[in-house]
Design an enzyme around this catalytic site. Structure first.
Site, mmCIF file in Angstrom:
data_model
loop_
_atom_site.group_PDB
_atom_site.id
_atom_site.type_symbol
_atom_site.label_atom_id
_atom_site.label_comp_id
_atom_site.label_asym_id
_atom_site.label_seq_id
_atom_site.Cartn_x
_atom_site.Cartn_y
_atom_site.Cartn_z
ATOM 1 N N LYS A 1 82.333 2.214 49.318
ATOM 2 C CA LYS A 1 81.652 1.266 48.424
ATOM 3 C C LYS A 1 81.947 1.610 46.970
ATOM 4 O O LYS A 1 82.199 0.729 46.150
ATOM 5 C CB LYS A 1 80.138 1.278 48.694
ATOM 6 N N GLN B 1 71.516 3.774 51.407
ATOM 7 C CA GLN B 1 72.354 3.862 52.607
ATOM 8 C C GLN B 1 71.489 4.223 53.822
ATOM 9 O O GLN B 1 70.780 5.223 53.811
ATOM 10 C CB GLN B 1 73.459 4.922 52.390
ATOM 11 N N ASP C 1 71.681 -5.837 48.978
ATOM 12 C CA ASP C 1 71.863 -5.775 50.434
ATOM 13 C C ASP C 1 71.104 -6.922 51.122
ATOM 14 O O ASP C 1 71.331 -7.205 52.293
ATOM 15 C CB ASP C 1 71.311 -4.445 50.978
#
Ligand code: NDP
Length: 289
Positions: A50, A94, A117
């Site tokens: 990422k 994460q 997200d």
């Protein structure tokens, strides 16, 4: 192999050129913060990928690493600080988190306008009621891949296998919403005779975390198959000691399907691309305030 390969790397590369142009056109550099708790090897490699993608798109990224022993309050405090930080437009925690930390509590602490997200209850709820929101990255990437494969979703029957909050449920919602207009069946581990449903589908999306959930005899000829799965299979012949397989029997399904995503190189690259997409979108919205 009869099926056309749906190349997520190719589509990602095209979209990333668009995203980089969008970044270059902004006065403010979009910033993404990633919180990583512990050192799970898969999580570390996702976070690295990422950050690399952010740099390539001209974005700023910041990694906040906490030890696996960090408390829930410590992680939430980091999220709260990033919520207030004007250089940061997207915050990502994460997953999975260590067991002693409640994922829902941490995710819910992310400001919805930085939730790139799309996992906070606010964004998940907006998706369900059809309001504008950050779309969750993997489901959004899946919809883009179906479009890229040339499959019109309107009037089609889509079967989604798996009902998780991060993949199955939002994919089903996106395919069923106005504009996409598919008729959606959502299957899970308690679905009896899964093949009865998948054989009737024009589009099958498989997100179970179980290799070979879908085999060639379970699909109708010409169907579009999207394999979301990422499973590490021990393989001493590979330098890393494992290889990646999806949730679909690729060879068997490729004989029958009209189009199919590979693993790796299908859904995976799209997930990161849609994260960049949302981060750019967030920076644009913050700049417009
Ligand atoms: P979860 O484990 O959260 O959910 C799996 C779902 O599949 C559950 O709803 C479960 O049913 C269902 N299921 C399990 N076995 C079967 C079966 N035999 N038949 C029908 N349904 C079944 O997984 P995720 O949604 O988080 O992830 C799914 C896969 O996608 C994993 O391989 C993961 O690594 C991958 N993934 C890939 C991403 C990418 O970017 N490429 C991003 C996110 C995930 P029940 O609810 O009844 O338990």
């Amino acid at each position: 192999m009869g099926a056309k390969l749906i190349d997520g790397k190719e589509l990602s590369a095209r979209l990333r050129v668009e995203i980089a142009a969008g970044v270059a056109a902004l006065a403010t550099r979009p910033g993404l913060a990633v919180i990583l708790v512990g050192d799970n090897p898969a999580s570390v490699s996702y976070v690295t990928a990422k950050e690399r993608a952010c740099a390539e798109a001209g974005m700023y990224s910041r990694e906040i690493r906490l030890p696996a022993s960090a408390t829930e309050a410590e992680v939430v405090a980091q999220v709260a600080a990033l919520n207030r930080d004007d250089a940061i437009h997207g915050i990502l925690v994460q997953l999975p988190l260590p067991r002693h930390i409640r994922e829902q509590a941490v995710v819910a602490a992310i400001a919805p306008d930085k939730d790139v997200d799309g996992f906070t209850p606010v964004n998940a709820g907006k998706l369900m009621i059809g309001e504008e929101c950050f779309l969750p990255c993997t489901p959004h990437g899946i919809v883009k891949l179906i479009e890229f494969a040339g499959m019109e979703t309107q009037g089609k029957h889509a079967v989604v296998v798996g009902r998780s909050n991060i993949v199955g449920k939002p994919v089903a919602a996106l395919l069923a919403r106005k504009g996409a207009d598919a008729t959606v069946t959502l299957c899970h581990s308690a679905t009896p005779d899964l093949a009865r449903f998948t054989r009737a589908a024009d589009i099958v999306v498989v997100a179970t975390g179980r290799p070979n959930t879908l085999t060639g005899d379970m699909i109708k000829p010409g169907a579009v198959v999207i394999d979301v799965g990422v499973n590490r299979i021990p393989d001493p012949t590979r330098p890393k000691g494992f290889r990646l397989v999806g949730d679909v029997d690729f060879a068997g399904c490729a004989e029958v399907a009209g189009a199919i995503t590979p693993v790796p190189g299908g859904v995976g690259p799209m997930t990161i691309t849609m994260l960049l997409w949302n981060t750019l979108e967030s920076a644009r919205r913050h700049a417009a305030r």
